[in-house]
Design an enzyme around this catalytic site. Sequence first.
Site, short mmCIF file in Angstrom:
data_model
loop_
_atom_site.label_atom_id
_atom_site.label_comp_id
_atom_site.label_asym_id
_atom_site.label_seq_id
_atom_site.Cartn_x
_atom_site.Cartn_y
_atom_site.Cartn_z
N GLY C 103 2.45 -0.80 -1.43
CA GLY C 103 1.51 -1.78 -1.93
C GLY C 103 1.27 -3.03 -1.12
O GLY C 103 1.85 -3.26 -0.08
N CYS C 104 0.36 -3.82 -1.63
CA CYS C 104 -0.05 -5.02 -0.93
C CYS C 104 0.18 -6.23 -1.80
O CYS C 104 -0.12 -7.34 -1.43
CB CYS C 104 -1.52 -4.92 -0.56
N ILE C 105 0.66 -6.06 -3.02
CA ILE C 105 0.80 -7.22 -3.91
C ILE C 105 2.24 -7.45 -4.30
O ILE C 105 3.11 -6.73 -3.91
CB ILE C 105 -0.05 -7.07 -5.18
#
Lengths: 352, 389, 105
Positions: C103-105
Amino acid sequence: MPGIGIPPLEANLPPIVKRNYGKWISHEHPRPGVIKHDSESGESCFTVRVGMPPNARVSTQTLRVICDLADEFCEGYFRVTQRNSCEFVGVPENLIDQLIARLAQLGFPVGGTNRSLHNTVCCTGYLHCHLAATDPPAIMKAVSEMLMKEYTHDCLPAKLKISGSGCLNNCGESSTADIAIIGVHRDLPPIHEEKLKGCELPLVISVCPVGAIRPKGPGMIEIDPKRCIHCPACSVSCAAMAPIGSPTGDGVAIVVGGKAGNTGDGPAMAKVVVPYLPNNPPRWPEVTHALRSIVDAWSANARKDERVGEWINRIGWEKFYQRTGLPLSFKIVDNYDARALEYAKANVRFKW
Amino acid sequence: MMDAISQGAWPSHATELKKTRYPLQMYEQALQKRATQWGYGGYVSLPGVAAGVLVRSSARPDITKGSNFVRIMDPCGNFFKTDGMRRLCDIADKYAYGLLHLLSTGGDLEMLGIPTENLKPAVDDIVHLGFDVGSTGDDFRTSEECIGPAKCDLPLYDTLGFRAAWYKRFLDDVQYPRFPHKVKCKFSGCPNDCVRGSQKADIFVCGVFRDLPLIDQNGVRAWVEKGGDIGTVCSRCPGGCLNWDTKAGLSIDGDSCLRCVYCINKIPGVRPGGDRGVAILVGGKLRGKYGPMLAKVVVPFMKAVPPDYKEVFDLIEKITDVYDEHARKKERMGDFLLRIGPSEFFRLIGVPLSSRLFAQPRTNLFYHWEPEEIKDERISATEPGQGPN
Amino acid sequence: MSVVTLAGKQFEVDEDGFMQDTTQWTPDVATGLAKSEGIEVLTDDHWKVINYLREYYQKFNVAPPIRMVCKQTGFPLKRIYELFSTGPAKGACKLAGLPKPTGCI
């Protein structure tokens, strides 16, 4: 190579700020969009606040225009506020009218101070994210358009903050706002078996808040469809379980009553009042209609300095639904976490 | 549909996109299909840069291949000098879409659409210009501060200076991920909490004061005579402790005052008291495993002493050490706090007991004692009925 | 999705060079992918980290916490970032044939 840290503290501060750093003693709002700060040195600092495109998404072309204005009117500095407004700081008093006229020409609204709608905040939505169940920038554009008068006039009981997030990851900080929209999925996440080899399965199982993901033989998992709360935690953690959602499954929930400050009733997270409305681009009429009814009911009935959440705390949820005309749903009470019974009512102090 | 979104008096992001090299069909198709056209995001390899660069892949390779972006840490107070901003624009024009996300909700400036071969020169140019990248992955994210002493009459400590010092001490942890999950630090100068730290921050440092608000009766009277709405302020005071008397002036009932700064916000002439410091709260978050959660107090008051704020930063380090040691992978601070419980958390951090740590005592009557906690606690066996004062 | 040939064997990797089927990992994969992480030659220290990551992953099916990588290899965090400049969760995992970080968050 990275490693230098943020620019030195003073490097980007305007001269008037440097001269009066820590010396401000009071502030007032001479007119919508303008704030006056008085320093103990006797100097006054005028700030002009400007609404920005949703998601503070600006082209370099527009930024250069802002830079030109800042050079012309306030010694070559501007700032971005916590609510994504742009502020021209230290505008000479006699030039404020001229700056506002120029901004109007360029299509920038001036306002968002004191008891008005403040600039909206939202996540990137369809612009640049794979999790978005809706497009908050477009909704915020429609909402800002609808509430233009509330932005440019001090005509509300208290400040009003509206935010939007595209999914339950809440990157648009919906839960912090007086009124917010939040994208919701209603479909089960997919399981692309061929990609599961590239996933850390124990992690995927552990991030699920409701334990709906279970191992099913070596290297395989399954989802309990009855338990899934469509929160995209697994879609975030595992490419094999993304993307989640569908055009008819995805939609928008509305939450109200969030607030950070310790005045009034103190900090609070927003509460779900409408669990689902359909996506209807480009203007999302169902969503804007619901928001309008909340803003209207609040501004007609709240006392001065009473934020949306505080107004509801005083009048109660019965009166909130009555005044706004929003539809009720059993989904507004929680059913799965340890705090579930907090959401049910434990007294008979009803309002009829 | 983008054309429809471009119309109207409010500035439009769609209009902005059209002025850049952003692949417009990605947005147009998403609106038409009511589904995002982007794909999974995350990893991009840029040797030498452990945090600060991200990729957003495309689910529509027929339109675009994907988009790398960098997170640039905002300068103090989010002030920008125009020449610096113009040069950032030059970099965005040269290497990227020419589109900036001026302030992400995490507090960074994001530059989008950088092809992989441009990443290295773009980051080099950004750093050369005096900005730095970081704040992705499981590390300290960009810290955010309120405008504080730069342009506000309320701050109870120097939030900008505090943040600058925080970067000096913790920069490595912003750029080299090592924690179980991201950790967000936010600094508000007063209980108005303009950075929304109590909602968003894993570690929230909030300016507080302990004595009562200071009243300049002449200032208050002048404001009232000019039409200041003293009635509303008195009736809306959360502690119900303000009283206005035309003769005697404004008075505050000290036992009920919550130090919420409402009167100070509204009345020129009322100022914060002088016994100032910071409160430390942990565990605020908007998502995590168990959803939105407000931050909880771990230290109600401590002094924030410049220039290195050693005591406060030592505590922040202690909190992250405990979190690093005991939290599970991808468990936010708030979820960790919920799992182990507040009293265990307080014990691990080693904070002193205070009545200000609790919202209210428990209603649940079942609690645990360790054998070593059991001892004869009678004050005196020979004088029955004599308790402590 | 693409196919790379490392030491005469073909492997499926994703767009960032992460192996699709981590069970196919051999030491040649690490050697072959090192260049893409800016590493000229894999030293004993590199192998110490890679081997620990493999060992932990084979046991638990997840990448170890970074704290554990430091503890078990005896390297301070700084040293690990010197060895793998994109970080233990990214570059080192890629070479060790572990899944891509999430993920990126």
